[in-house]
Design a protein around this motif. Structure first.
Motif, PDB file in Angstrom:
ATOM      1  N   THR A  80      -6.946  -4.766  -3.963  1.00 50.11           N
ATOM      2  CA  THR A  80      -7.134  -6.014  -3.218  1.00 50.11           C
ATOM      3  C   THR A  80      -5.829  -6.534  -2.628  1.00 50.11           C
ATOM      4  O   THR A  80      -5.833  -7.257  -1.624  1.00 50.11           O
ATOM      5  CB  THR A  80      -7.726  -7.107  -4.131  1.00 50.11           C
ATOM      6  N   PHE A  93      -9.032  -1.954  -9.001  1.00 47.53           N
ATOM      7  CA  PHE A  93      -9.503  -2.922  -8.006  1.00 47.53           C
ATOM      8  C   PHE A  93      -8.502  -4.048  -7.738  1.00 47.53           C
ATOM      9  O   PHE A  93      -8.263  -4.392  -6.572  1.00 47.53           O
ATOM     10  CB  PHE A  93     -10.854  -3.501  -8.428  1.00 47.53           C
ATOM     11  N   PRO A  94      -7.878  -4.650  -8.772  1.00 48.58           N
ATOM     12  CA  PRO A  94      -6.903  -5.713  -8.475  1.00 48.58           C
ATOM     13  C   PRO A  94      -5.761  -5.242  -7.579  1.00 48.58           C
ATOM     14  O   PRO A  94      -5.331  -5.966  -6.668  1.00 48.58           O
ATOM     15  CB  PRO A  94      -6.399  -6.122  -9.864  1.00 48.58           C
ATOM     16  N   SER A 141       0.832  -1.212   0.000  1.00 46.76           N
ATOM     17  CA  SER A 141       0.000   0.000   0.000  1.00 46.76           C
ATOM     18  C   SER A 141       0.861   1.254   0.000  1.00 46.76           C
ATOM     19  O   SER A 141       0.526   2.256  -0.646  1.00 46.76           O
ATOM     20  CB  SER A 141      -0.934   0.015   1.210  1.00 46.76           C
ATOM     21  N   LEU A 198      -7.384  -3.387   0.901  1.00 46.29           N
ATOM     22  CA  LEU A 198      -8.495  -4.318   1.109  1.00 46.29           C
ATOM     23  C   LEU A 198      -8.036  -5.598   1.803  1.00 46.29           C
ATOM     24  O   LEU A 198      -8.706  -6.103   2.701  1.00 46.29           O
ATOM     25  CB  LEU A 198      -9.159  -4.643  -0.234  1.00 46.29           C
ATOM     26  N   ALA A 199      -6.886  -6.133   1.385  1.00 42.45           N
ATOM     27  CA  ALA A 199      -6.353  -7.340   2.041  1.00 42.45           C
ATOM     28  C   ALA A 199      -6.025  -7.067   3.500  1.00 42.45           C
ATOM     29  O   ALA A 199      -6.275  -7.899   4.390  1.00 42.45           O
ATOM     30  CB  ALA A 199      -5.098  -7.815   1.299  1.00 42.45           C
TER      31      ALA A 199
END
Length: 553
Positions: free
Chosen positions: A545, A541-542, A451, A549-550
């Motif tokens: 994730t 989005f990939p 991130s 998000l993960a």
């Protein structure tokens, strides 16, 4: 008063202030760029520049002027940093090393203001106010001029002329940014922001230790950093530093400064295309998205998991107790939605989903309401895309503001939409593939490390400038890579926007018929909101994730 009530009161007061400024400032900006009159100071400037103020430029000449002006600014700012030790007001600081000087020059010229260094121990006063502050004015002005050129492309017909870049630039600085910065600077000084040319101040901390804090022209830098949606702080702590942002009043005023020009430009757009409803529609889209992201960030930070968070009542790590949750997330949502990059809290310390919200907000393309000028032209490009999609759905040639959207326009729109994500994802992929670049990641054993890298390249390509602090970016690789991404992320879209403006300006307006899509109604506003979110979501989005998000889920 509860925290929630106080927070809602801040949001309400901010909206009232923006509403009060919307009509007068938007109308004034429209008159500035529609007037044929030049002041004496402006005429003198044109003579010094060798500019014919009455000569309109084609989109290609306008683009070359933007690029030439920016290249000269890049070189001068680079040299100013490298030669700092030989200049007055250097405070005894050495010249900036080459890769960092390039990164900083690229950053400020591109209206990004990414800072891989601690300003108070790296830059002397002369570099701060003669180099960085100057670019804060002119880089912001460049964004506004490009937006105005695109508006003229919609408003004009059967011509290749979009105006004169040098006239637009001078008027923006002299008539808009300078007067507003002077007034805003005085207000900041009144709230307690420092403004002097003194050296370091020796103070005693609560722990009884001695600390050296330099003074300087802080208010003058602070006002234009917010007003021009620049973001570079005089101090490393940026707007979390009490010398830059002393209290709740200064905090709210700085948020207002970030939003006021991008918001007012929507009215300028409506006035210049002679349909104020179009400006209201664009403002409606921007406001809807900004409110949604502000609410999401606040909710995630107020309800973060963890023992410490629940004990404190909210996720207070990395946040100033002077401001609290609501003022911090309001600032964060504004700075990531306006390409400003200034911070009054540590984004790296936000909850995974709170930090992910700030990251996703930037990924929208900085259009809510975006930077000075760049937010408006970015949203107008997305509006063209939305009209095109609507045309495909009903089997009709799409039109926007009585201009047909042909294959040429859609090629330019497609390239614009692909440019920034390509830079973000390619840059992050290269960084994650190099062992030397991965060594700069603090959180190597969690998704948060990815991130940090994704945030850095998103911030650079979208010309934001904020960062997740866990990434040690002051290395030759990151200084060079992020500098290149910032320049490409700024000027490739600008050239495409100007080409689009020239293409629309050459067209002859088509008549409005019963089959024309109304682009000023709630249906189009809803559709444009959906296009912004879907285009961004499908693109990023990939990557999301693998990071926030993960970590959050």
């Amino acid at each position: 008063m509860s925290d929630t009530a106080a927070g809602l009161l801040q949001v309400g007061l901010l909206v009232l202030l923006l509403a009060a400024a919307y009509r007068p400032l938007g109308g004034y900006l429209a008159r500035v760029y529609s007037s044929d009159h030049d002041t004496r100071a402006e005429r003198t400037t044109y003579k010094l520049l060798g500019v014919d103020a009455k000569a309109d430029q084609t989109w290609a000449v306008y683009a070359r002027s933007v690029l030439a002006f920016s290249v000269v600014g890049l070189i001068l700012l680079y040299l100013l940093q490298r030669l700092q030790s030989h200049l007055p007001f250097s405070l005894g600081l050495p010249g900036v090393e080459p890769s960092l000087a390039f990164n900083t020059a690229a950053s400020f010229v591109a209206n990004t203001n990414w800072q891989s260094y601690s300003p108070e121990v790296t830059m002397g006063h002369l570099v701060q106010f003669a180099g960085l502050a100057v670019q804060n004015f002119v880089s912001a002005a460049v964004g506004i001029t490009v937006a105005v050129a695109l508006i003229r492309g919609f408003a004009r017909s059967r011509t290749e002329r979009l105006g004169n870049f040098w006239v637009d630039l001078v008027r923006t600085v002299v008539r808009v940014l300078l007067p507003m910065a002077i007034l805003g600077g005085l207000i900041l000084v009144a709230t307690g922001v420092v403004q002097n040319l003194s050296g370091p101040h020796e103070i005693t901390t609560i722990a009884g230790q001695t600390q050296s804090i330099p003074g300087g022209p802080v208010a003058g830098q602070e006002v234009i950093k917010e007003l021009g949606t620049n973001g570079g702080g005089f101090y490393n702590a940026n707007s979390a530093h009490p010398f830059e942002n002393p209290n709740g009043i200064s905090n709210l005023f700085e948020i207002f400064l970030m939003l006021v020009i991008p918001v007012a430009l929507t009215r300028t757009f409506g006035l210049m295309v002679k349909d104020k409803r179009q400006g209201y529609a664009i403002l409606g889209v921007m406001t809807t998205l900004w409110l949604a992201f502000t609410a999401a960030a606040t909710a995630f930070e107020m309800n973060g998991s963890g023992t410490a968070t629940q004990a404190a009542g909210a996720a207070m790590e990395g946040k100033e107790t002077r401001f609290g949750e609501w003022a911090s997330t309001l600032f964060t949502s504004t700075t990531t939605g306006t390409s400003t990059g200034a911070v009054n809290a540590a984004h790296d310390s936000y909850t995974p989903l709170g930090g992910g919200t700030a990251l996703f907000h930037m990924m929208l393309g900085e259009v809510t309401p975006g930077g000075t000028g760049s937010g408006l032209y970015g949203m107008l490009v997305l509006a063209v895309l939305a009209v095109f999609v609507a045309g495909l759905m009903v089997g009709r040639t799409p039109e926007y503001l009585r201009k047909k959207i042909t294959a040429r326009e859609m090629k330019l729109v497609s390239l614009y939409i692909l440019a920034t994500p390509s830079l973000v994802l390619a840059g992050a992929a290269v960084a994650m593939g190099l062992a030397s670049a991965r060594a700069s990641i603090f959180n190597t054993d969690s998704p948060h490390g990815f991130s940090e890298v994704l945030y850095a390249f998103t911030s650079a390509a979208n010309n934001n400038g904020s960062a997740f602090g866990g990434l040690s970016a002051n290395t030759t690789f990151y200084n060079t890579a992020l500098g290149i991404v910032m320049l490409l992320g700024r000027f490739v879209p600008i050239v495409l926007v100007l080409a689009l403006a020239g293409s629309f300006a050459r067209q002859q307006p088509v008549p409005v018929t019963t089959g024309t899509l109304p682009t000023h109604r709630a249906l189009f506003v809803t559709m444009l909101v959906g296009v912004v979110l879907i285009v961004t979501g499908l693109t990023y989005f990939p990557a999301l994730t693998l990071g926030p998000l993960a970590e959050g889920l």
